[in-house]
Every structure is written in C-alpha cells, then in structure tokens.
Write a protein that holds these residues in place. Sequence first.
Motif: not given
Length: 639
Positions: A478-483, A485-489, A513-520
């Motif tokens: 959720k944080e990756l989706r909200a940010e 610009q964040l390079s990774g978490l 369910t969050h494939k678009d941010v899984a790379g980060r």
Amino acid sequence: MSMYRQLWLAIVASMLLALGGSLLASLLSARGYLESQLSIKNTDNATALALSLSQGNPDAVMVDLVVASLFDSGHYELIRINDPAGKTMTERVSDAKDAGAPLWFIRLLPITATPGQAQISSGWKQFGTVSLVSHSRFAYGALWKSAYEMVLALSVAGVVGGWLGSMVLGRIRKPLDTVIEQAKAIAQRRFVTVEEPRVPELQQLALAMNVTVGRLKSMFEEEASRLEVVRQEANFDPLTGLANRSHFMARLRQCIDAEDSVGGSLVLVRLANLADINRRLGRVATDDFLKTAGAVIAACADSVPSGSGARLNGADFAVLLPAERAALAVAQHLLQQLVRVSAPFVDGQACAWLGVGQFVHGDDLGSLLARVDLALATAEAGHADGVREAPQDAADEMPRTAEQWAVMILRALEHGWVRLISFPVINAEGGLSHRECPLRLMFDEKGEWLPAGRFLPVAERLKLTPALDLAAVQLGLKELRAEPQLSGLAINLSASSLQDPQFGSRLLALIDTHKDVAGRLWLEVSEAGALQHLPAFKPLCTELKERGCRIGLEHYGDHFSQIGLLHELGLDYLKVDASFVRGVDSNAGNAAFLKGLCSIAHNIGLQVLAEGVATSAELTALVGIGFDGATGPAVTNPA
C-alpha cells in the motif's frame, strides 16, 4: 517467432507440399488414364456401330432407328452420322445435367477424349461416316471418387505424420526447454546443473553450461574457503575457537540495539586460579584446560538459537543467550559442567565464577556490563564455585502467558494496530537505495508501539508470524502504491513463516493483486532462517523472482562457509551482519574478509549492503571496501 513454432510451420508446410503434390500428380495421372480409356471406347463403339450398319442395306430410316436405339441407352453424349458429302443424316446430342462430379471439379480437371469415327458402307459404296462420343459423366464420377478417397487417405497420413512430428518435436522440446530454463536461471543468479539430453547438439550445449556452472561453484567454494579462514582469524580465538572480544562485543551491541532485538541474557565466566594452574602444570596443560572449558562454553551457547560464546581475555569468557529468560538455570548447568571437566586441573580448588544478567532492546551496554560484572565479582568474593544474578533495571510489563500474548497479537491484527517504521538504506554514492521497514504493533489504542523484538519470539512459538508477515507485506504494498517515487521498500520475513504450508501461496496471491508495484518490493530473510528452511525457501524465491520482487538475506556472515548452498536461490542482495561491520575501519582482519565477500558477491551479480553502521568512519571504510550500500545509526535520510 519461437524456434518451436518455426519447426512446426516447417513440418506443416513440407507435409502440405508433399501431400498436395501427391494428390495433384495422382489426379492428373488418373485423368490421363480415363481420357485414354474413353478415347479407345469411342473408337471401338464407333467401329462397332459402323460395322453393324454396313452389314445390312442401310437407309436413312434404319440408320435413324439404330442411332436412336443406341443413344437411348444413356452412355453417349453425341452420335452423329454424316453422308459422304458431309451433310448430317441423323444426330443425337445428350442434354443430361448430371455430370457425376461438382462443376468446380470439372472446370479444374476437364476430361477431353478423342471422338470415335468410322465409315459406313453399303456394298462397295460409302454410305456415310459415324462420329461417336461416350458420355464423360462416368469418367468424372470415377475421378471424383478417386480424388475423394485420395484426399481422405492423405488426410489420415497427414494426421499420422503430424502426430509423429509432434512426438519428435516433443522429444526435442523437453531438453531444449531444460537448457533454456538453465540459461534463465543463470541470468537470475541461480547456478543450477541439468541432466544432459540425448539430442547430440543439445547435449553438447547442456554439457558446456554444466561445466561452466561447476567451475563457477568450485571457484566460489574455493574463494569462500579462503575467506572463511580470514573470518576465523579475525573474529575467533585461535586456542578455544570461541569468538574474540571485539567480535563478541559487536554482536552484543547489535543484539541490544537492533530493531528486531529480542533481548536476552549475558553470562560472564571467569576461570579461577588460572595462574596457579599454569605454574603447577605448565603451559601445555593450561592450554588443554582452556580448550576443555571453551568446548563446554561453546556447547552452552549452541544450546540456544543464535547463542554465542567468547573468550574475552586470558581467564574471562562470556556467553550471549538471545531471547533466553531462564539464564540463571543455564548458567548453573554451565557451572556444573565446568566443575566436572576442570577436576583434573584445579586440584580441589574453585574452578569458575559466573555472573548473569538479562537485557532488553534499548538497554545501555555499559550499564549491562557493569551490572553483570558486579554479579561476577560477588560470586568471586565467595572464593567457591558460584553463580550470581544481576538485578534487572525495570520490571517487564508485557503479557506473562502464551494465551495472553496470542490474544493481544490477534487483537492488534484485527484492529489494525500495526504499522511500518522506516529507516533509509543508502547506496555507495549517498543516494537513497530503498527504505527498510520493520513492523511494529501496539496492544491498545493508547499504548506504545512495540519493536519487533518484543513480540516476534512469542509469535514464533504461537505460529502467528505468517499473519504478521502478511500484514507487513500488505502495508508495504500500500505504501509503494501511495508513493510511486519511492525506489524500493524492504520487508523482513520471519524464518518460521516459511514452515507454514499456506504462507507461500497467500504471499504470492497478495503480491499478484499489486503486480504494478511488486518490482519495488524487497523481501529479506535472515541467513540462519534461510539455511534452516532451505527446501521451502528455494521455490518461494523462484516464484517471487518471477513476479519481479527482489530477494535478499539479512544478518549475513556467520554461516559464510555455506555460501555454496545459496547458488540456486537467485538472490539479489546480502545484508552483512553488524557484528562484522562494527569497527571495520580499525579491524584489518574483518576488512579483508568483507572485501573478499564483496568480490564473490559482485561476481555473481549480488549487491552487498551493511547493516548497523554506527559511525561515519565505518561507512567510509565500507564504501572503500566495495559495499554497495548501508543502513544503521550513522545513515541519515539523503537530502
């Protein structure tokens, strides 16, 4: 287009060409045969009709009757009789619409037969000329039936040929896919060997890749063996094999300061009258005594997960017992063992004194050492073998029973009283690499946020770590989706979660369910936990890599000699334990070990990060050694 599809197309095209060519050649041959037979039949029938008419006294009426009678049989398209002058005496032409075959087939393969002709005589005079053409519908019917049967036979042959081709391609595809998977695995830093296929060309390719992988593994293992010697020399006492003072103190400080610290106990051990033993028995016997005592202390440390034993100086030893609350009983058992093995050396005198003290996350190291040292001095003052426990600074207000802990943890998850806190991880250039986000929870709406070390040990015993880890991953996504610009978490996964058969599938479903941010998303497991649950961790790594996640090991270094087991995981990074990082700017042995570790890791495409960096001098030294990044008290958020 894939090679497999190209081979399929080649097989299909060649079969179509071969079968189509066979069909065309057969039809043309059959048409030529039918035309020849039809021409012969025309000639024979015309001759027979002329002979029949010549035997009588032909006249126009008789000729017309004979022709009409013959034509009515339906076997002829044309019967015509001309007089010697060329004038038609009688003629019959068929208007039948039944051609015996489809019109398109007739147009495509027309049958052209030569008309039969013969002379009709009346005595010695020529009466006329008969021209006869047999009906071609029978020839077309025969040719159409032949074509139909031939197409059917060739279709069956095509299906059989396709099945055989599929089997051949299947035999080629399976080993080819195996070689391709091996190549992909190497690209993902998973160095695996495969069974050599029977196809000669693929066998040579697989053999070459297996040899390459074998050489890489041998090279890494040889380098790892050399560096393991360096690590042992830099961090362990050469006589007893226990950790030396500097390494032990670094581990103790990390055990107190780390965000995931579970607390524990410290035991200080002082062997009594060591100088007297040396004077009476000599140096060799004294060394034997120290080795024997060291083995007992090492066994005590090994009895607790992540325990550590050390020789601080000549007669002083220490034992670190993370998460151990019954340290007094452990120390008393240790004293009994020391008394037993020391009997041949001490000559009836006291053999050891022990001081015990407990600590929790955030305690002051100096205060802890002072408390335990005072307890040790109290035991020593009694002159006899003894154990003394240091008083604790504060009472523990946490739940006392497992049932209470379970209720509080489940309540926190149910009400969403969980959150991630964030620590920066910088790269070698000082920029933000990613953020490390451990989990914290509280037991009521107005309570304090507890670090992971306070609740994780109990959660592991209660098998609640899968739920906590999934909650942390969900918060991270959720944080990756909200940010954006964040390079990774980075999220830490408990080793005990890997034992849960449902955890892997639930984790993968959550990430899907969050494939678009899984790379980060960075996921890490402790080195000890990964090695302990390697059969479960290995397939999970493969699935997570396919979804673009980055996988790493934290607290890395204590089991460096087992680096060969990590070749097939496809890791992205290693986080070196703070016990190797502390004081690296002044510890040449650890600096050499870490430099070699970076070299090995970089050769297989791994990033190397340092955790627990406490000073700017350590950070500068680590960058010079070759580290790719760092985190810890000395690391601040980049501007």
